[in-house]
Enzyme design. Sequence first.
Site, PDB file in Angstrom:
ATOM      1  N   ASN A 118       0.823  -1.149   0.088  1.00 57.14           N
ATOM      2  CA  ASN A 118       0.145   0.045   0.163  1.00 57.14           C
ATOM      3  C   ASN A 118       0.955   1.297  -0.191  1.00 57.14           C
ATOM      4  O   ASN A 118       1.880   1.235   0.458  1.00 57.14           O
ATOM      5  CB  ASN A 118      -1.053  -0.071   1.317  1.00 57.14           C
ATOM      6  CG  ASN A 118      -1.614   1.257   1.526  1.00 57.14           C
ATOM      7  OD1 ASN A 118      -2.620   1.748   0.506  1.00 57.14           O
ATOM      8  ND2 ASN A 118      -1.594   2.187   2.307  1.00 57.14           N
ATOM      9  N   VAL A 119       0.466   2.270  -0.847  1.00 60.04           N
ATOM     10  CA  VAL A 119       1.218   3.556  -0.724  1.00 60.04           C
ATOM     11  C   VAL A 119       0.032   4.626  -0.357  1.00 60.04           C
ATOM     12  O   VAL A 119      -1.026   4.791  -1.164  1.00 60.04           O
ATOM     13  CB  VAL A 119       1.615   3.980  -2.089  1.00 60.04           C
ATOM     14  CG1 VAL A 119       2.502   5.276  -2.028  1.00 60.04           C
ATOM     15  CG2 VAL A 119       2.520   2.861  -2.612  1.00 60.04           C
ATOM     16  N   GLY A 120      -0.018   5.131   0.908  1.00 58.68           N
ATOM     17  CA  GLY A 120      -1.100   5.706   1.426  1.00 58.68           C
ATOM     18  C   GLY A 120      -0.571   6.972   1.790  1.00 58.68           C
ATOM     19  O   GLY A 120       0.415   7.168   2.135  1.00 58.68           O
ATOM     20  N   ARG A 140      -1.669  11.444   7.865  1.00 57.40           N
ATOM     21  CA  ARG A 140      -1.289  12.332   8.573  1.00 57.40           C
ATOM     22  C   ARG A 140      -0.103  12.087   9.766  1.00 57.40           C
ATOM     23  O   ARG A 140      -0.300  10.807  10.206  1.00 57.40           O
ATOM     24  CB  ARG A 140      -2.097  13.375   9.293  1.00 57.40           C
ATOM     25  CG  ARG A 140      -2.559  12.877  10.662  1.00 57.40           C
ATOM     26  CD  ARG A 140      -3.798  13.717  11.089  1.00 57.40           C
ATOM     27  NE  ARG A 140      -4.167  13.621  12.544  1.00 57.40           N
ATOM     28  CZ  ARG A 140      -5.165  14.160  12.930  1.00 57.40           C
ATOM     29  NH1 ARG A 140      -6.055  14.741  12.534  1.00 57.40           N
ATOM     30  NH2 ARG A 140      -5.425  14.084  14.416  1.00 57.40           N
ATOM     31  N   HIS A 200      -8.825   2.667   6.267  1.00 63.77           N
ATOM     32  CA  HIS A 200      -7.356   2.513   5.744  1.00 63.77           C
ATOM     33  C   HIS A 200      -6.719   1.485   5.495  1.00 63.77           C
ATOM     34  O   HIS A 200      -6.814   0.447   6.427  1.00 63.77           O
ATOM     35  CB  HIS A 200      -6.389   3.630   6.366  1.00 63.77           C
ATOM     36  CG  HIS A 200      -6.866   5.038   6.163  1.00 63.77           C
ATOM     37  ND1 HIS A 200      -6.501   6.037   7.173  1.00 63.77           N
ATOM     38  CD2 HIS A 200      -7.836   5.708   5.519  1.00 63.77           C
ATOM     39  CE1 HIS A 200      -7.149   7.186   7.323  1.00 63.77           C
ATOM     40  NE2 HIS A 200      -7.744   7.135   5.751  1.00 63.77           N
ATOM     41  N   GLU A 210      -0.837   1.262  -6.363  1.00 66.59           N
ATOM     42  CA  GLU A 210      -0.937   2.653  -6.474  1.00 66.59           C
ATOM     43  C   GLU A 210       0.335   3.037  -7.551  1.00 66.59           C
ATOM     44  O   GLU A 210       0.056   3.978  -8.369  1.00 66.59           O
ATOM     45  CB  GLU A 210      -0.679   3.509  -5.391  1.00 66.59           C
ATOM     46  CG  GLU A 210      -1.784   3.789  -4.246  1.00 66.59           C
ATOM     47  CD  GLU A 210      -1.824   2.101  -3.205  1.00 66.59           C
ATOM     48  OE1 GLU A 210      -3.034   2.085  -2.724  1.00 66.59           O
ATOM     49  OE2 GLU A 210      -1.114   1.571  -3.438  1.00 66.59           O
ATOM     50  N   GLU A 245      -7.568  19.886  10.310  1.00 62.73           N
ATOM     51  CA  GLU A 245      -7.878  18.819   9.331  1.00 62.73           C
ATOM     52  C   GLU A 245      -8.609  19.457   8.112  1.00 62.73           C
ATOM     53  O   GLU A 245      -9.296  20.647   8.013  1.00 62.73           O
ATOM     54  CB  GLU A 245      -8.833  17.729   9.891  1.00 62.73           C
ATOM     55  CG  GLU A 245      -7.932  16.743  10.332  1.00 62.73           C
ATOM     56  CD  GLU A 245      -7.141  15.841   9.124  1.00 62.73           C
ATOM     57  OE1 GLU A 245      -7.550  16.136   7.965  1.00 62.73           O
ATOM     58  OE2 GLU A 245      -6.402  14.993   9.609  1.00 62.73           O
TER      59      GLU A 245
END
Length: 472
Positions: free
Chosen positions: A158-160, A163, A180, A222, A272
């Site tokens: 995963n590439v996410g 924060r 997520h 991704e 946010e």
Amino acid sequence: MAYKDLREFLRKLEEEGQLVRVKDEVMPEPHIGAAGRAAANLKNGPAVLFEKVAGYRNQVVTNVHGSWANHALMMGMPKDTPVKEQFHELNRRWDLYPVPAKHVSTGPCKEVKITKNINLFEILPLYRINTWDGGFFISKASVVSRDPEFPDDYNKQNVGTYRIQVKGKDRIGIQALAFHDIAIHLRKAEEMNKPLRVAIALGVDPIITFMASTPILYDQSEYDFAGALRGGEPVELVKAETANLDVPAGAEVVLEGEIIPRLRTCEGPFGEFPGSYSGVRAQCEIKIDTITHRENPIFENLYLGMPWSEIDYLMALNTSVPLYKQLKETFPEVQAVNAMYTHGIGAIISTKVRFGGFGKAVAMRLLSTPHGMPYSKVIIVVDEFVDPFNLEQVMWALTTRVKPDKDVSLIQNCPGMPLDPSSFPPGMHTKLIIDATTPVAPEPNPRTVELVKDPDQTAQWEEKIRQLLAGK
């Protein structure tokens, strides 16, 4: 046009008048956050590059994705390309997936390697983005992790974008919400009582950043999507120093470390994307043990706050297109999806209507998608002749097609986005569906309605007036 790294894109932005350089020394606070807010306030606001930041030795750039002009240039399109055209071009390139990444032995991100006396403050010009942030946050990272159950499965890497709060010289906190993909990796690692290795890439090709914040399926890559959105040109990846993780070869900085299992510490508050501060929550921590970076790395960060800011441009179409694709599989009548508002908390769907109640059915399908289920709260469905990206037309549909006692539906006790300040308890919400389509049988429609259509030659006159305005 595809860009090999952030620096090449910055050069393009500067050539197109979409980047400004601040040569005078600035204070990290409040100048950088204020400039990020200010740039996003401007029509087609530019990226802002700070060459001298007091107390630090490296440069900072913000608002790289922060306008539709920059967004178009990211895709290799003219900077004045309309949003709807960018949506359809992104949708076209989506179908090129997968374009397998190219693995190389080394890259610019390996120019400097640090394994001892880790000190993030010596490399990153850190600052509070908004006044009451609980600390220094990294808001534009591409975090790479792998499923510990399938450590060699590239597609389950995963590439996410999550924060990150800096807690110390070598410790950071990360927000990994339950929906997520990284949360799946973390849950499995903690069940094994093992740390989860991660690599955090900062300052990468803008399309990789774009994909890191895109909601795709768990077993889709991704990086291979980034190759598709680059028009078929693969991204270049290198292996991280300490784990079987792939990172962009042209990244400015790569932080490597491990999420400490079953440790949670206070994280936040943070200004946010819904335009309000999040609360303080118990979040996991990462211990950084290795850093690689380019010579004189550029620290890329983004401003986020009251929409619209850079994050809204970054998450607009990459939220809209995946939802459109998923709806289209079930309902081919769907024409377009505008989920640009607060990361899809608000969504507008344009569709042909096959039978009575069809609009509600389409909305409910959106609420069952991986992203729509937790995020989307207010869904408006309009006819196919209404442009969902044209809010004047959407308001026309709301004011002339909606019978409130029939066309407005509330669905209680649904998953919600915990950062939405109206979510209570955080993570639970009531969903609102507004069916603004024209009724068709067997749905009752007691009045006959004939639409007013554009006169002949309207399109030709639009072009002629554009040319007259341009002085041609």
